[in-house]
Structure formats: structure tokens, C-alpha cells
Design an enzyme around this catalytic site. Structure first.
Site, PDB file in Angstrom:
ATOM      1  CB  THR A  81      -1.063   0.012   1.177  1.00 33.08           C
ATOM      2  OG1 THR A  81      -2.128  -0.714   0.789  1.00 33.08           O
ATOM      3  CG2 THR A  81      -1.615   1.107   1.532  1.00 33.08           C
TER       4      THR A  81
ATOM      5  CB  ALA B  51      -5.736  -6.556   4.893  1.00 33.05           C
ATOM      6  CB  THR B  52      -5.671  -2.962   1.337  1.00 34.53           C
ATOM      7  OG1 THR B  52      -6.052  -2.751   2.827  1.00 34.53           O
ATOM      8  CG2 THR B  52      -6.463  -2.009   0.495  1.00 34.53           C
ATOM      9  CB  ILE B  53      -2.518  -5.291  -2.122  1.00 34.19           C
ATOM     10  CG1 ILE B  53      -1.877  -6.620  -1.549  1.00 34.19           C
ATOM     11  CG2 ILE B  53      -1.881  -3.942  -1.723  1.00 34.19           C
ATOM     12  CD1 ILE B  53      -0.348  -6.654  -1.760  1.00 34.19           C
TER      13      ILE B  53
ATOM     14  N   GLY C  19       4.125   1.472   8.986  1.00 33.11           N
ATOM     15  CA  GLY C  19       3.860   0.654  10.203  1.00 33.11           C
ATOM     16  C   GLY C  19       4.897   0.415  11.047  1.00 33.11           C
TER      17      GLY C  19
ATOM     18  CD  GLU D 251       4.991  -8.414   7.696  1.00 30.51           C
ATOM     19  OE1 GLU D 251       4.712  -7.387   6.774  1.00 30.51           O
ATOM     20  OE2 GLU D 251       4.578  -8.560   8.592  1.00 30.51           O
TER      21      GLU D 251
ATOM     22  CG  ASN E 111       6.600  -6.085  10.740  1.00 30.15           C
ATOM     23  OD1 ASN E 111       6.576  -7.531  10.866  1.00 30.15           O
ATOM     24  ND2 ASN E 111       5.855  -5.738   9.609  1.00 30.15           N
TER      25      ASN E 111
ATOM     26  CB  CYS F 160       1.765  -7.361  10.030  1.00 30.87           C
ATOM     27  SG  CYS F 160       1.034  -5.902   9.573  1.00 30.87           S
TER      28      CYS F 160
ATOM     29  N   PRO G 138       0.210  -9.553   5.495  1.00 33.32           N
ATOM     30  CG  PRO G 138      -0.536  -8.473   7.452  1.00 33.32           C
ATOM     31  CD  PRO G 138       0.676  -8.568   6.578  1.00 33.32           C
TER      32      PRO G 138
ATOM     33  CB  SER H  68       5.381  -1.866   4.153  1.00 30.72           C
ATOM     34  OG  SER H  68       5.058  -1.850   2.875  1.00 30.72           O
TER      35      SER H  68
END
Length: 953
Positions: free
Chosen positions: A362, A778-780, A406, A594, A590, A592, A776, A377
């Protein structure tokens, strides 16, 4: 006395009431202002009246619960709360004022009742609607005063007023359904006509057509593509009118012919408005315009295109000037801006993005090609143990968050509660008060105004404040010691897990008394830790606490169950397998979980993310190896380009990123690939596919980084790394096994020829210190229309909320399967709604289909761990691994997280569990995986977490 079902309904109702009261403030609903209007079925427009919704829903409740329930405070409260939720859903895409159709309101009422678990009431409401429709039909047949469509007028884009021409609707809908199976143009046309009212604007007419298609997605998933095409008409009208400075709209064929001209004009307009970098104008725009593929606009589903519209497209004063292919080309141009042959590279990157074969994260999509290209990110920081350093770290948080980063903060160095402060001759208040400030900073500084600020705090399990840290997300206690908006994670050394299994004691220290524990892992950590325990026993360390390791573990499990935090992450595998361990220690992950990179006072670790769409690389039921290699080779070049092009808001991040050049290539659409293979996620075959597919991705990513090193040189800190020693991720997994001894059981099989790649690396080096991390997405993944990351299907039918309202989304793979079996009909749709998207209790569906389309809560969570373990051996970083449990208990969680540790996982992410009303309708999942060691006390409180974390991607 209330029955169990009544108690569950009451609990659901209270949740709805609480959510409603929290969300009402966002819209400042003031019915007396009549800012919103309703199109009646006869075409009249009247003020919106929420009281009518309340009345209709109350009638539905009374129809189910009987007249004796009249006056019930429960019904009164939940009906009013649901009515407010309906209003919020309706006006989410028109916050100031607007017009909606009566049918749309009733659709939202039905969805609200479904979401609240009031399925019998929802059915009563459906029956009520059907009866009213029948009554209206009878009345209309006896009436000669039907208002004709020709009496209505439309306000055109140029402000002129003309008689409504039904041909406009008919031609646009016929074009939208062209080539799409199982959709009914006539039904859409009639529904759109019903939404027309006198004085309607041309934009509102277009929106009415979109809403008509969107409302049918739950009955036929192909309407998602129809709705996207109709939405595309709106986007064209908006963007073209802005770019060309005159009211205009084009159909698909005309737009295809004009896309290149629009693209060049759009860039000049955007540059003049200082929305993109003027350097983009120095590309050969004619060459790029020729490469644009307008037909790719037709590949979107509704959710994907609406997501881009709401959050990604460049806009001025709220007007979008960017169309999808211009958006992808702008992102590609930014990533190619430093290339020698940048037009060719931009076209190469554009093709990858526009085909959905690969998608950048994103921040890259937000900012590539703009004046502030902050494309990374994730940022990882270590907070020092001094007041000036702590507030400097909080300032870094604010700057990084401002530009959509993030954050993962390592707070372990900060001294604990009661520790001596030499400068004031006082005692420390510990780490918690500073975490409260970090929490409020994340709230105050959102990510470029595009999404909420997001941060995760990490603390090692030996820290004296660990017990207070576990309580940070509780809803009770001193609010000054709570962080409701910040994520938290345990950074757990192997020695603690060993003592839990052995039921031994554990000692907590303040970090200034045991400073090197923060910098050690594995056997060296064990030696130092035992030395500090001896010093505590002899009285040389005054501030410490001793407790049973299993008691602390139980509290960790209990708080995870109750609040969803802190997450479980494991220090030793992150460090023992770290590629750049010669330069530093991994102190946290981080936001999330990963990313696993080292941090210190001089370096803020940075990672640049993107994900391969696995579903796009399936040919029948097999992976296309050649295409996967081509995609990953280009994707790794794009990710590497981010590092040099990126805008760094703090110098420590720039220094770290240029020295080590880490990237994180991940994947999405794993569940889609399983559907294409006809496999259940809860199966040995699916675990093997997770292994095989990740090995391929790992191989091609490492190979691509080696090829980039041959072209551009190795990353500056390469010498001394595991890469330079010929140790690849699969080899580092063996190092972990050597350190752990009997406390690891991880499959280390492989299929590919890694020896030749190892030899190439020894000769040419590596361009990137790290290559792989599964985020994750989630959006892409919504943009690409595939399942998130490595996630199992959350539900086969669910209600999606976004900036444009609420609508149902169904699993089109399941729908296709049911169509082939002759089982897809209105009854099946209603059954899916009743069972919250589950098919396990629908008898007419065959068992083999039920196995394949089990949702995340209907399978044993240990299958997720097993698949995650197979992937982890190929990853030089980690994976955002969510765990699902329909009926969570302390015993199950104890076994699950111990299994994750024993199987060699570096990190885990959210624990997602169901509330009582959902559990009642679900049945058990697959079995077949052996249990792990010991038990934990069973916590008593369950939490329902948001299935769409959009923090990282």
C-alpha cells in the site's frame, strides 16, 4: 430465567448497541435537518425518516417473539441501535447529504439483522417485504395514475436539465453485462429505473446503476464484475471532466481509443497541481501511452475498484483524476525512475501490476511517483533507556507514521518499575507510562490522512514489567496504564518455553541489571541468564521477581484469549536464522510480525514489501513454474528499486536500508490456489502444496537477488553474512535444530537443486540481505480479487463494510461448484445467510465439497501451523500467521502455541475467535494432527477481532 439462546442474543444485541453508540458520532445524525432524502417507489423524493425503519424492524421482532414482547427494553434498544447502523451504512458514501432508494434502505435493514445474528427476525422482515410488494402490485394494477419515466428529468454534467432517456440506462447496463455469465440485464435495468427521480443528477443516475448491481452480488457473484464496470463509468466521468476541464464521459470503446491521450494530459494536470513529481513528465509519455492496456480495467471486481477509488487514486479537492491504468503506470514510472532504460522498465513493471500477477504494498501504491515517495511498509526501532532517547524515538514514530509507515518498537531496554534513577535519586515508573504516550502518538499522527497510525510494542519475557505489559489491552483497570489503540507482542526466548514445558521457575529482571540479555540468543542467552539468576540469589541484584514459568505462560495465553494481545513471537529462531547476524540482533518484529531485521541506536530497520498473486500462476491444478520465475524476477527488481528511490523521513532508516537493502517478497491467493487444485486447507496435500509453492518462490526470489548482485553489486554489508558463508534459509533451519536439541520437530525436506544456486551466490553475492516475508495483504488482495495472503477463507458469505457502505460478498469458487452440482438457487442463498456463510449443516451439499469449502473456524488451527512451518523453512524472514479457533480454550491455546514453537515458527499474528452466536451454528473441523505438551488454565472471556487488518498492506 433466560435460556442459553436468549443470553447469546442479548450478548449480540449489546455488541450492536455498543458499536452503534460508538459510530453515531462519526456521522452526527440530526434527523431534523433532513439532509438525506429517499426515493419512493412512485418516483417521489421525501425526507429520510429513521423512525420508519424502527417501526418496520419492531414489527419484524414482534412477529417472531409475539405481542407479549411489546414494550421490551431489549427490543427497543437493539432496534434503535440497528436503525442507527442502517443509517450509517447508507450515508457512509455521502456524509454531507444525498439521496437513496427505499429498496436500498430495506436491503440494509436485512443486512443489519443478519449481522446482529437475528436470523429469524430477518426472515420475518423478508416475508413482510414480500407481502408489501404483492400489495403494491395489486394496487398498481387497479390504478391508472402510474407516473411514467418520461416525466422525470436528469441534470446533466454541464448543468443542463433534460428529460430522462431510458436508453442511457439500457445501453450502459447492456455494455456492463457483455460477456458475463448468469447476470440479468433486464433485472438491473428495472431496478435502476426504480431509482430514478425527477431532478436526479447524471452522477446519481450512474450511482443508482452501481447500487442495483451491488445489491445482487450475494445471489450471483458475477454481479461484482458488472458493478465494477458500472462504477468505472462514474470514474471516467469524474476523472475526464477534471483533466479536460469540461463535462464529458466516454463508453468503454471510446475510452480505449482515448486512454493514451487522457494519460498524458492527466500527468501534466497532476504535476501542475503538485500531486506527482514533475520528473515523470521527462519520460517518453507517448511510448508509455501506447503500452497502456485499457482492457485491464474490465478485470476488476467491485470491491477492488471501489477500494482503489476510496483510498488510492490521486485526487484534488475530493475529485479523482486518476483512472486504474493511469494509476498502475504512475506507480510503475516511480519505481523505474532511476533505471537506465526507464520506459522499458516502467512498461515491464506496469504489466505486472495491471495483470494482478504481483502487487506492491500500500505505501508504494500510495506514494510512487509523487513528491514524497515514502514507499516502505515497515519500520523497526529500538527505544533506548534514557528520557531524551525515549522521546526522540517517539518523535521518529510520529514522522514515520505520518508518511504511511507501520511501526514495530522494541521497548525491552527501558528500565522497569522500581529501578533506580541515578540522575534524580528516584525510582522509575517503568515502561508502561511511555507505552501510553506511544499509543496516543499513533492516534494523533495518522498515516498521511489515509489510514490510522499503527504501531506494535515488543517486550522480552524476562523484563520485570512483563506482567503489566500483558494487561495493556484490558478493558478494566487504570486507564492511564492501558493502550487500547496499540498492538503488543511478547518477544519470547527459547529458554522460557523450555522452562514452561519443564514446569521450572522463571526470573524477571530490570534491563539495567542484566543489559546483555537483550543482545543474546540461544545458548549464550541461557548462560548469561543463569548467571544473573545466581547474582539474584546471592543478593547482588536487588530488583527481580521469581515465579513459575507456567504461571506466566498461562497469563500470556489468558490475555491473548481475552484481548487478542500480546501476540506470540519467538526471539531465538529470529536471531539464529538471521542472515545479517554478524551486524546486530533482531530485537522485535514489525507491526504485522513478518519482518525480522536487526535494530540499534543508529539503525531503524526498514522493509519494502510486495506480494505474488499465486492464483494468477495456476494453470489448471498446477503451478506455472516459468511464469512464476518471470514474475518474481521482475518483482524483486521493483522491490530493490524502492530502496534507492524511497523518501526517508529519519536518517537512521536511510542508513540502515542502504547498507542492508532488505526486501520482503510474499504471496497472496493461497486459498484460491487450493480451490483450483480441489484441496481442503485442512489436509496433508495442502500442507505439501504450501511447502512446494514456498520453495519455488524462495528459490526464484533468492536467484533474482543474486542476478541483481551480478548487475548492480552486492549489498554493502554482505561480507560476513550467512549468505557469504553459503548458508541459505533451509541451512539456517538446521542451525536452529542444533541450538534447540529436542525442542524442535520441523520438516526440512526439499525438492529443488539448491547447490547450484548456493554456488552462484558464492560467486556473485546477494543484492538484498533479506528477500522473503509474507505480509497480510488485507487491502491489496481486495484490489486483485483474491484471498488474503496465506489465509483460509474467513466465511463463504459475509457482509463487507467500506467507505461506500455495506454489501454481501460470497465465495465465487463455492458458487461455481454449487452451480455445477445444480444446487445454486435462492434457497441456497438463504441457507448461506442463515448459517453465516457455513455450508457444514446444509445436508444436500456433498461431504467432499464441505471439506474443501470449510471456513477458517471449521478447521483445526493446527493445520495452519503445519502449513506455516513448511513455509518458514524457506523464509529468511517470517510470515503474518493468523490463527483461528471457533471455541477457544486455555488447553487448546496452550497446545497450539507450543506446537508453533516446536515446529520452528518465528512469529504468530492475531488469534481470531468466534462469539457465542456464531459458535452455536458452527460444527467441528478436521482432525488428524497429534497433540502437543501440557495444559494451561482455561480463560473465560472470548473476543471477536476484525478480519481485515490493513495496517501493513
Amino acid at each position: 430465567m433466560q435460556t442459553s439462546a436468549q443470553l447469546q442474543r442479548s450478548s449480540t444485541a449489546q455488541t450492536v448497541i455498543n458499536q452503534s453508540s460508538a459510530s453515531t458520532d462519526n456521522y452526527n445524525y440530526q434527523p431534523q435537518e433532513s439532509r438525506y432524502q429517499v426515493i419512493r417507489r412512485n418516483g417521489d423524493v421525501t425526507p429520510f425518516d429513521q423512525a420508519k425503519i424502527v417501526i418496520a424492524m419492531t414489527k419484524a421482532f414482534l412477529a417472531v417473539e409475539g405481542e407479549d414482547a411489546a414494550g421490551s427494553s431489549r427490543i427497543h434498544d437493539i432496534v434503535n441501535a440497528l436503525a442507527t447502523n442502517v443509517f450509517n451504512a447508507l450515508v457512509r458514501h455521502m456524509p454531507e447529504s444525498g439521496v437513496t432508494h427505499i429498496e436500498n434502505i430495506q436491503d440494509q435493514v436485512e443486512l443489519a439483522l443478519m449481522r446482529a445474528g437475528e436470523h429469524k427476525v430477518s426472515q420475518a422482515y423478508v416475508i413482510y417485504r414480500a407481502e408489501q410488494q404483492k400489495k403494491r402490485a395489486e394496487e398498481e394494477s387497479n390504478s391508472a395514475n402510474v407516473v411514467t419515466q418520461e416525466t422525470r428529468h436528469i441534470v446533466m454534467l454541464d448543468g443542463s436539465r433534460c428529460v430522462f432517456d431510458p436508453g442511457i440506462v439500457e445501453s450502459e447496463i447492456h455494455a456492463a453485462v457483455d460477456g458475463i455469465d448468469d447476470v440479468d440485464a433486464d433485472k438491473l435495468i428495472q431496478q435502476s429505473f426504480a431509482n430514478v427521480y425527477d431532478g436526479m443528477s447524471f452522477d446519481e443516475l450512474n450511482q443508482a446503476m452501481v447500487l442495483s448491481a451491488r445489491g445482487l452480488i450475494d445471489r450471483e457473484p458475477n454481479y461484482s464484475q458488472v458493478a465494477a464496470r458500472l462504477l468505472l463509468n462514474n470514474l471516467r466521468s469524474e476523472a475526464l471532466s477534471c483533466v479536460y476541464q469540461r463535462a464529458m464521459t466516454l463508453d468503454s470503446q471510446s475510452m480505449a481509443e482515448s486512454y493514451g491521450d487522457y494519460f498524458q494530459k492527466y500527468l501534466h494536470v497532476a504535476a501542475k497541481l503538485e500531486l506527482v513529481d514533475e520528473e515523470l513528465l521527462n519520460f517518453d509519455l507517448a511510448v508509455l501511452a501506447q503500452a497502456i492496456r485499457p482492457e485491464c480495467d474490465l478485470a476488476f471486481g467491485y470491491l477492488g475498484l471501489q477500494t482503489l477509488y476510496d483510498r488510492y487514486f490521486i485526487h484534488t479537492d475530493g475529485t479523482r483524476i486518476e483512472l486504474p491504468q493511469a494509476f498502475f503506470m504512475r506507480v510503475a514510472m516511480g519505481l523505474a525512475i532511476n533505471e537506465v532504460d526507464r520506459e522499458s522498465r516502467a512498461i515491464e513493471f506496469y504489466k505486472l501490476l495491471s495483470s494482478f500477477d504481483f502487487m506492491s504494498s500500500t505505501p508504494t501504491l500510495f506514494n510512487s511517483g509523487t513528491l514524497r515517495p515514502q514507499l516502505s511498509s515497515c519500520y523497526l526501532t529500538t527505544v533506548p533507556d534514557d528520557l531524551k532517547g525515549i522521546y526522540a524515538a517517539l518523535g521518529d514514530n510520529a514522522m514515520l507514521s505520518k508518511f504511511a509507515g507501520g511501526l514495530g518498537n522494541d521497548w525491552t531496554p527501558v528500565r522497569g518499575m522500581g529501578a533506580y534513577i541515578r540522575g534524580t535519586n528516584g525510582k522509575s515508573q517503568g515502561v508502561v507510562p511511555f507505552l501510553k504516550v506511544a499509543n496516543d502518538t499513533a492516534v494523533a499522527v495518522n498515516q498521511g490522512g489515509k489510514r490510522k497510525g499503527a504501531v506494535c510494542a515488543y517486550l522480552e519475557t524476562w523484563h520485570i514489567d512483563i506482567e503489566d505489559f500483558l494487561d495493556l489491552r484490558k478493558n478494566t483497570g487504570d486507564e492511564r496504564r492501558r493502550t487500547h489503540d496499540m498492538n503488543t507482542a511478547n518477544w519470547i526466548p527459547d529458554l522460557f518455553m523450555q522452562r514452561v514445558v519443564e514446569e521450572a521457575e522463571w526470573t524477571l529482571f530490570s534491563p539495567e541489571d542484566a543489559p546483555d540479555l537483550h543482545e543474546l540468543s540461544g545458548k549464550k542467552f541461557k548462560q548469561a541468564y543463569e548467571r544473573y539468576e545466581s547474582l539474584a540469589d546471592s543478593g547482588e541484584i536487588k530488583l527481580f521477581k521469581r515465579l513459575k514459568a507456567v504461571d506466566l505462560w498461562r497469563k500470556m495465553i489468558g490475555m491473548l484469549f481475552e484481548t487478542g494481545h500480546p501476540w506470540m513471537t519467538f526471539k531465538d529462531p529470529c536471531n539464529i536464522r538471521y542472515t545479517n547476524q554478524h551486524l546486530g540482533v533482531v530485537h522485535s518484529s514489525n507491526l504485522c510480525t513478518e519482518i525480522t531485521l536487526h535494530t540499534n541506536s543508529d539503525e531503524i530497520a526498514v522493509c519494502n514489501l510486495g506480494s505474488v498473486n499465486l492464483a494468477q500462476h495456476m494453470r489448471g491444478d498446477q503451478l506455472d513454474h516459468d511464469k512464476l520465475e518471470r514474475t518474481i524476477t521482475t518483482a524483486m527488481r521493483m522491490l530493490d528499486n524502492v530502496i534507492d528511490y524511497n523518501y526517508y523521513s529519519v536518517p537512521q532508516a536511510r542508513r540502515s536500508n542502504l547498507q542492508h537493502r532488505p526486501v520482503g517478497l510474499g504471496l497472496m491467493g493461497f486459498q484460491d490456489a487450493l480451490y483450483q487444485k480441489g484441496l481442503s486447507y485442512a489436509s496433508e496435500a495442502a500442507v505439501q502444496f504450501a511447502d512446494d509453492s514456498m520453495e519455488l518462490i524462495s528459490y526464484y526470489a533468492i536467484q533474482a537477488s543474486c542476478q541483481l548482485a551480478r548487475e548492480r553489486g552486492s549489498y554493502p554489508s554482505y561480507q560476513g553474512s550467512l549468505w557469504s558463508k553459503g548458508i541459505l534459509p533451509i541451512d539456517s533451519a538446521k542451525l536452529l535444530a542444533e541450538q534447540r536439541g529436542n525442542y524442535i520437530d520441523q520438516n526440512l525436506d526439499s525438492l529443488l537443486d539448491w547447490s547450484s544456486l548456493r554456488a552462484d551466490i558464492q560467486q556473485h553475492g546477494m543484492r538484498n540481505s533479506n528477500c522473503l516475508a509474507i505480509a497480510p495483504t488485507a487491502t491489496i488482495s481486495n484490489i486483485c480479487g483474491v484471498s488474503q495472503s496465506i489465509e483460509p477463507t474467513y466465511q463463504n458469505l459475509y457482509v463487507k463494510s467500506n467507505l461506500s457502505g455495506e454489501f454481501a460478498v460470497s465465495n465465487w469458487y463455492l458458487v461455481r461448484e454449487l452451480k455445477e452440482l445444480g444446487l445454486w438457487d435462492e434457497v441456497m442463498v438463504n441457507d448461506l445467510k442463515y448459517y453465516d456463510g457455513s455450508i457444514q449443516k446444509i445436508d444436500r451439499i456433498p461431504d467432499d465439497v464441505k471439506a474443501i469449502y470449510s471456513n477458517a473456524f471449521e478447521m483445526d488451527s493446527r493445520w495452519l501451523v503445519e502449513a506455516g512451518s513448511r513455509r518458514q523453512k524457506w523464509l529468511d524472514q517470517a510470515q503474518s500467521l493468523n490463527l483461528y479457533m471457533s471455541e477457544a480454550s486455555g488447553k487448546k491455546l496452550d497446545q497450539l502455541y507450543k506446537l508453533a514453537w516446536v515446529r520452528g515458527l518465528k512469529t504468530t499474528y492475531y488469534l481470531r475467535s468466534l462469539g457465542a452466536t456464531q459458535v452455536e451454528k458452527s460444527n467441528g473441523g478436521a482432525t488428524g494432527i497429534a497433540n502437543t505438551v501440557t495444559q494451561a488454565t482455561e480463560p473465560q472471556v472470548c473476543s471477536i477481532l476484525d478480519p481485515d487488518c490493513e495496517a501493513c498492506q
